[in-house]
Design an enzyme around this catalytic site. Structure first.
Site, mmCIF file in Angstrom:
data_model
loop_
_atom_site.group_PDB
_atom_site.id
_atom_site.type_symbol
_atom_site.label_atom_id
_atom_site.label_comp_id
_atom_site.label_asym_id
_atom_site.label_seq_id
_atom_site.Cartn_x
_atom_site.Cartn_y
_atom_site.Cartn_z
ATOM 1 N N TYR A 5 0.816 -1.225 0.000
ATOM 2 C CA TYR A 5 0.000 0.000 0.000
ATOM 3 C C TYR A 5 0.842 1.265 0.000
ATOM 4 O O TYR A 5 2.040 1.239 0.203
ATOM 5 C CB TYR A 5 -1.046 0.004 1.094
ATOM 6 C CG TYR A 5 -0.660 -0.109 2.552
ATOM 7 C CD1 TYR A 5 0.617 0.102 3.026
ATOM 8 C CD2 TYR A 5 -1.654 -0.416 3.482
ATOM 9 C CE1 TYR A 5 0.903 0.011 4.368
ATOM 10 C CE2 TYR A 5 -1.388 -0.501 4.833
ATOM 11 C CZ TYR A 5 -0.106 -0.290 5.275
ATOM 12 O OH TYR A 5 0.170 -0.377 6.615
ATOM 13 N N GLU A 6 0.168 2.361 -0.310
ATOM 14 C CA GLU A 6 0.788 3.687 -0.519
ATOM 15 C C GLU A 6 1.818 3.651 -1.657
ATOM 16 O O GLU A 6 2.839 4.335 -1.610
ATOM 17 C CB GLU A 6 1.424 4.214 0.774
ATOM 18 C CG GLU A 6 0.524 4.192 1.981
ATOM 19 C CD GLU A 6 -0.814 4.894 1.772
ATOM 20 O OE1 GLU A 6 -0.942 5.687 0.815
ATOM 21 O OE2 GLU A 6 -1.739 4.623 2.545
ATOM 22 N N GLY A 7 1.550 2.848 -2.659
ATOM 23 C CA GLY A 7 2.455 2.725 -3.804
ATOM 24 C C GLY A 7 3.303 1.493 -3.644
ATOM 25 O O GLY A 7 4.219 1.456 -2.812
#
Length: 598
Positions: free
Chosen positions: A440-442
């Site tokens: 997550y978050e890239g």
């Protein structure tokens, strides 16, 4: 049952002795957190993490969150009460400016305490963590009215926040999003669409939830140029600014996940919900990156935190578990077998984790100090250099620390053998929780592409050249010090590999972009090794200086630093050569097969 002790002494060593915390006393907030105050804050944060947050970690994993028939979500037993203690202690607004209700202390202090909290209970700490990202976006991009309306309650923790980016058909490629915003004519918008994977999207721990939602205003351009960011509260506000009527936003379901069960990861449905544009129309991407960069550093911290707690429990088990005899003869002749910590391969695992954790902590805190300089210094050149550092290090902190955090959670589990695979010892939870941080978050592959594709060439390569210069000058300044030679020689070799890899990318990446893509993950980890090695160089130098002046009764602590740093240089740093060799082969073989051949 797992245990946890916050590494306060190690944090203070890094901040005070390695990074020179007192040198920043001219920056806003630092004078309010003098070394004595800093130590007291860390001690209080450690108590909260150890005594309140950590005992609920397994509870959250076993119970998970429950979506009720009315769409509300009940969090695991004890979570709300623990969050209340966190909120009432002022931890949410630790680094938020005083004018918005915060304490205005350095982001560095917030990061140091954040490691303890995330290690103690990663799932629980995601609720305030997502709020931090939402507050950051409002602070930077919100109007004065929006700041006054939303921030005070978020800072005190009465209201929490989320980030709503991902949709079922688009994750990284946000230009594909379908959520739409229709103007109401009074400055508000009707927001419609579905978002997935929304951490802390619905829960019972705050009076209101302030969703930050990416959507496309009706008639806006296609792709990322037409994205805007909106504030969409769970409850609309009345004339006095208090939660009133329920907005038309709801939790459709809770995602069934591999880990972080204590966090309510929701499918969120927006049905013409009332929302307010934050920042400029079609300027949502810029505002999104403010949230994402804040979140990415926080996720990197999660990787370090899980690695630390997994390591601590592996050490305790290795000292207690007896199995076999030492290869060089019995070390516990009064027992039927020796503790497994005598075995070299167990030591390899423990030393690898220990060396990473201590350097990773220094890297996070070094980056946090640069964040404070970038936002608080009155010197333009200092701010620019610090901002360059932040931009360069964000993908490295996120990608490398979370890759290694998961790897080390597995490594710690391996120390337990079969006992690590069953739930009783809690090691599987660390593995399951750590896995999401790589995604997550890239996802970490995207972090690597960001580093290679955007950060290296930014401003003519100014940031990366400054990093090369700083590390090179450190090696040169200590070249004549025989005690430092085992560390600086290995670091200089790693730096040479990184510079060679950078030159290869310059020469081959633009000619064939697939070369840059194929090299990106190896390059990110090569860069990470050199950054961690530089941290070890600085830590060893500080430890040697302390030993030379008497060590103030802590000689064992500093001697241990020297050994751990040497292990990193001898056993971990040589991996730079392998990364260089791999990335230098280019993309031809990687891209040669037709899709049908897989």
């Amino acid at each position: 049952m797992p245990t946890f002790r916050a590494p306060v002494q190690d944090t203070l060593f890094v901040l005070n002795d390695v990074l020179g915390y007192e040198r920043y006393s001219n920056l806003a907030g630092f004078s309010d957190a003098s070394p004595d105050v800093l130590e007291a804050i860390l001690a209080e944060g450690a108590k909260l993490a150890e005594n309140v947050m950590h005992p609920l970690n397994r509870v959250g994993d076993m119970e998970g969150c429950v979506r009720n028939d009315d769409g509300s979500v009940t969090t695991p037993k004890g979570f709300k009460e623990a969050f209340d203690q966190y909120r009432e202690g002022g931890w949410m607004g630790l680094a938020v400016p005083v004018e918005h209700g915060g304490q205005g202390l350095p982001y560095t202090v917030h990061s140091a305490v954040g490691e303890y909290m995330s290690a103690a209970n990663m799932a629980l700490m995601m609720y305030p963590g997502l709020t931090q990202g939402a507050m950051a976006a409002i602070l930077v991009h919100g109007s004065d009215e929006q700041k006054a309306t939303w921030l005070p309650k978020m800072v005190e923790g009465t209201w929490t926040g989320t980030m709503n980016l991902t949709e079922p058909h688009c994750g990284t490629d946000l230009g594909l999003l379908r959520s739409k915003a229709v103007p109401n004519g009074d400055g508000s918008y009707r927001i419609s669409g579905q978002k997935i994977f929304i951490s802390a999207g619905e829960h019972d721990m705050s009076e209101n939830i302030i969703h930050l939602v990416l959507a496309r205003i009706e008639g806006a351009p296609e792709g990322v140029k037409g994205i805007s960011l909106f504030i969409v509260p769970k409850f609309k506000l009345d004339a006095s600014g208090n939660p009133a009527a329920r907005n038309t936003v709801s939790c459709g379901s809770i995602e069934e996940k591999m880990g972080i069960h204590g966090n309510s990861t929701c499918v969120m449905n927006y049905d013409e919900a009332e929302g307010f544009l934050i920042g400029e129309a079609n300027g949502g991407l810029k505002a999104m990156f403010t949230m994402m960069n804040e979140a990415r550093l926080g996720v990197g911290l999660q990787g370090l935190a899980v690695s630390e707690i997994a390591y601590q429990n592996a050490v305790a088990y290795a000292k207690d578990r007896i199995q076999g005899r030492s290869l060089t003869g019995p070390k516990a002749p009064d027992k039927k077998a020796d503790p497994i910590i005598v075995h070299p391969d167990i030591r390899r695992k423990l030393m690898t984790m220990k060396a990473f954790n201590e350097a990773g902590r220094a890297l996070v805190l070094w980056t946090a100090i640069n964040s404070d300089v970038a936002h608080r210094s009155e010197d333009g050149a200092e701010r620019q250099a610090a901002d360059d550092h932040m931009g360069l290090m964000t993908p490295i902190v996120k990608g490398v620390l979370t890759d290694k955090g998961f790897e080390h959670a597995v490594m710690a589990q391996q120390v337990f053998g079969g006992h690590g695979y069953i739930e009783e010892h809690g090691m599987s939870q660390f593995v399951r929780d750590a896995r999401i941080a790589m995604i997550y978050e890239g996802a970490n592959g995207v972090q690597a592409l960001d580093l290679v594709g955007r950060k290296l060439g930014l401003n003519g390569g100014r940031a990366v050249q400054a990093f090369f210069k700083e590390v090179g000058e450190f090696c040169e300044a200590n070249r004549g010090d025989e005690q430092m030679a085992p560390y600086t020689k290995a670091l200089k070799k790693g730096l040479n590999d990184l510079q060679a890899a950078t030159m290869w990318l310059v020469q081959n990446g633009m000619a064939n972009p697939d070369n840059a893509g194929a090299a990106s993950t190896d390059y990110m980890h090569l860069f990470g090794l050199v950054a961690l090695g530089y941290m070890w160089g600085r830590m060893v130098k500080s430890a040697q200086d302390k030993l030379a002046t008497g060590a103030n009764g802590s000689a064992d602590f500093y001697e241990t630093k020297l050994v751990t740093g040497r292990y990193f240089m001898e056993r971990v740093m040589p991996e730079t050569s392998a990364h260089l060799a791999r990335l230098s082969t280019g993309s031809a073989t990687m891209m040669a097969l037709a899709a049908e051949a897989f």
